[in-house]
Design a protein around this motif. Structure first.
Motif, PDB file in Angstrom:
ATOM      1  N   GLY A  21       0.799  -1.216   0.000  1.00  0.00           N
ATOM      2  CA  GLY A  21       0.000   0.000   0.000  1.00  0.00           C
ATOM      3  C   GLY A  21       0.835   1.270   0.000  1.00  0.00           C
ATOM      4  O   GLY A  21       2.058   1.234   0.162  1.00  0.00           O
ATOM      5  N   LYS A  39      -4.617   1.080  -0.684  1.00  0.00           N
ATOM      6  CA  LYS A  39      -4.183  -0.177  -0.074  1.00  0.00           C
ATOM      7  C   LYS A  39      -3.414  -1.118  -0.995  1.00  0.00           C
ATOM      8  O   LYS A  39      -2.450  -1.725  -0.609  1.00  0.00           O
ATOM      9  N   LYS A  40      -3.851  -1.263  -2.244  1.00  0.00           N
ATOM     10  CA  LYS A  40      -3.197  -2.227  -3.124  1.00  0.00           C
ATOM     11  C   LYS A  40      -2.368  -1.537  -4.209  1.00  0.00           C
ATOM     12  O   LYS A  40      -2.128  -2.111  -5.266  1.00  0.00           O
ATOM     13  N   GLN A  69      -9.690   6.860   2.534  1.00  0.00           N
ATOM     14  CA  GLN A  69      -9.395   5.651   1.767  1.00  0.00           C
ATOM     15  C   GLN A  69      -9.632   5.967   0.298  1.00  0.00           C
ATOM     16  O   GLN A  69     -10.737   6.408  -0.075  1.00  0.00           O
TER      17      GLN A  69
END
Lengths: 254, 198
Positions: A21, A39-40, A69
């Protein structure tokens, strides 16, 4: 606060977050500085090239806390190509925004100035063109933060400086005459005034009259902006300025 | 919450990348309950590595020798120098077995925002090495990021006056990749650095 629609954005900085991340600091016109977790980011190879500074992006995010996020990210133009010392100048802009820009604050005007500055830097400008856009950006940022330095009367009809007077710049008050400064200054409030410097009337009149078009006025503007930026930064160090100085020194020694 | 030694172990394990309090706790209990032998081995290996591993005086990679095995090898082409960002990049090249020259490891990239300049990466050492005249080609294998590109550009500048040929790893469509899934930036790189088809 969920922002499900796409927003224009530039990346100011990325930091690794866990194995795959990134924590990304974005600059958005409507929200100022936005920090979000992607995150990815490092595992999703197809989008890796998007997580780079100086590339116009469109993003959306969700989350209530200051750290959002990231929901989506896509390119909205070509990356600005910055070579040599110009790269360090562009990093300087990002560091200023990173350290001074408030979170979740409308910054449309400043974003426009950033876009103009980055695009100019990407077109391999002359040294004077580079200085003009950098000083203009610094002034726009200082103004955005509520510390605009006045050079003219409020109706913009007259220059407020006299050619035969010296002035002192106090970051929290702007320019005052040297006489006023000396008459009202006790040792204590000189200390409280923090960083201040004496400017000659002719230099300030010239800057007020010709803007950044002359080499001399650009020098004066650089000193003024540096005093203001150092005041606004407080004790936060400005790393890119230090590295830029090293690089410039190296080039001059060659 | 736990005894001081267990707490100390959990705290120590949190030094590992990607390991938070929960994972550290799980690891600590696994080692203490199920694999004490492994724990002793891990502790000894860590201690020995930290005390014994330093940087190669030629290429800056991590090694317990003064000069690493690659730099010492007579089978390697000492006139070709590949500049990479980390020791793991060296491993990737070595596993692929596609490169027979030597390396120079920067341990990072230029990052003005973080205050990382040329001296922090040992670029002054690299410059001295290029000036010695043994290196004929330098292969820039820094990452394809804005900072990696800036680092590559800086190295190409210091190599200019030395007569060393500067090359950069090709960038563009990956093997087995489909154009449909490429982003605009990668495609732009691919089209700009296209080569004559043979």
């Amino acid at each position: 606060m969920a922002v499900n629609f796409l927003n224009p954005a530039f990346i100011l900085r990325t930091q690794k977050y866990r194995e795959t991340g990134l924590i990304v600091d974005f600059f958005c016109p409507n929200y100022g500085k936005v920090s979000a977790v992607a995150k990815k980011a490092l595992s999703f190879k197809g989008y890796l090239s998007l997580y780079q500074p100086f590339m116009p992006l469109s993003i959306s995010w969700q989350g209530q806390s200051e750290l959002k996020q990231l929901i989506s990210i896509e390119s909205s133009g070509n990356s600005v190509h910055l070579k040599g010392l110009i790269f360090y100048s562009a990093c300087y802009l990002n560091e200023l925004l990173l350290k001074l820009l408030p979170v979740a604050e409308n910054s449309i005007e400043l974003f426009g100035q950033y876009l103009l500055t980055i695009n100019t830097l990407g077109q391999n400008p002359s040294r004077s063109e580079e200085e003009i856009v950098l000083r203009s950006f610094e002034s726009a940022l200082i103004k955005h933060l509520g510390y605009e330095i006045g050079f003219t009367t409020t109706d913009h009809s007259e220059c407020i400086f006299n050619i035969d007077t010296n002035y002192v710049l106090l970051p929290e008050r702007g320019f005052i005459t040297e006489d006023d400064f000396l008459s009202e200054s006790t040792f204590r409030n000189r200390q409280a005034g923090g960083q201040s410097l004496l400017f000659s009337g002719p230099h300030l009149v010239e800057l007020s009259k010709f803007g950044l078009q002359r080499e001399g006025t650009r020098k004066t503007a650089k000193i003024i902006n540096r005093i203001m930026i150092d005041y606004l930064l407080g004790d936060k160090p400005l790393n890119s300025r230090k590295i830029y100085g090293q690089m410039l020194g190296r080039l001059q020694n060659k | 919450m736990y005894s001081p030694l267990i707490d100390q172990l959990i705290q120590a394990l949190k030094a590992l990348p990607g390991v938070g309090p929960k994972s550290a706790q799980r690891m600590a209990f696994y080692l203490l309950e199920h694999n004490q032998e492994g724990a002793v081995g891990l502790a000894q290996a860590l201690q020995a590595a930290v005390e014994g591993v330093g940087r190669c005086d030629h290429c800056q990679t991590l090694t317990e020798e003064t000069t690493c095995a690659i730099c010492q090898s007579t089978k390697r082409d000492q006139s070709t120098l590949c500049v990479v960002e980390s020791p793991s990049d060296v491993s990737i090249f070595e596993q692929a077995g596609v490169y027979s020259g030597v390396y120079f490891v920067l341990h990072g990239h230029l990052s003005p925002i973080d205050g990382i300049g040329p001296a922090d990466l040992g670029l002054d050492i690299l410059e001295t090495r290029l000036q010695q005249g043994l290196v004929k080609e330098i292969v820039l294998a820094t990452n394809s990021t804005v900072q990696g590109e800036a680092t590559a550009h800086y190295i190409s500048e210091i190599a200019k006056d030395t007569g060393v040929v500067v090359t950069r790893l090709a960038q563009g469509v990956p093997l087995g990749g489909e154009l449909e899934y490429l982003d605009g930036g990668t495609l732009a790189h691919a089209i700009n650095s296209r080569t004559r088809f043979q």
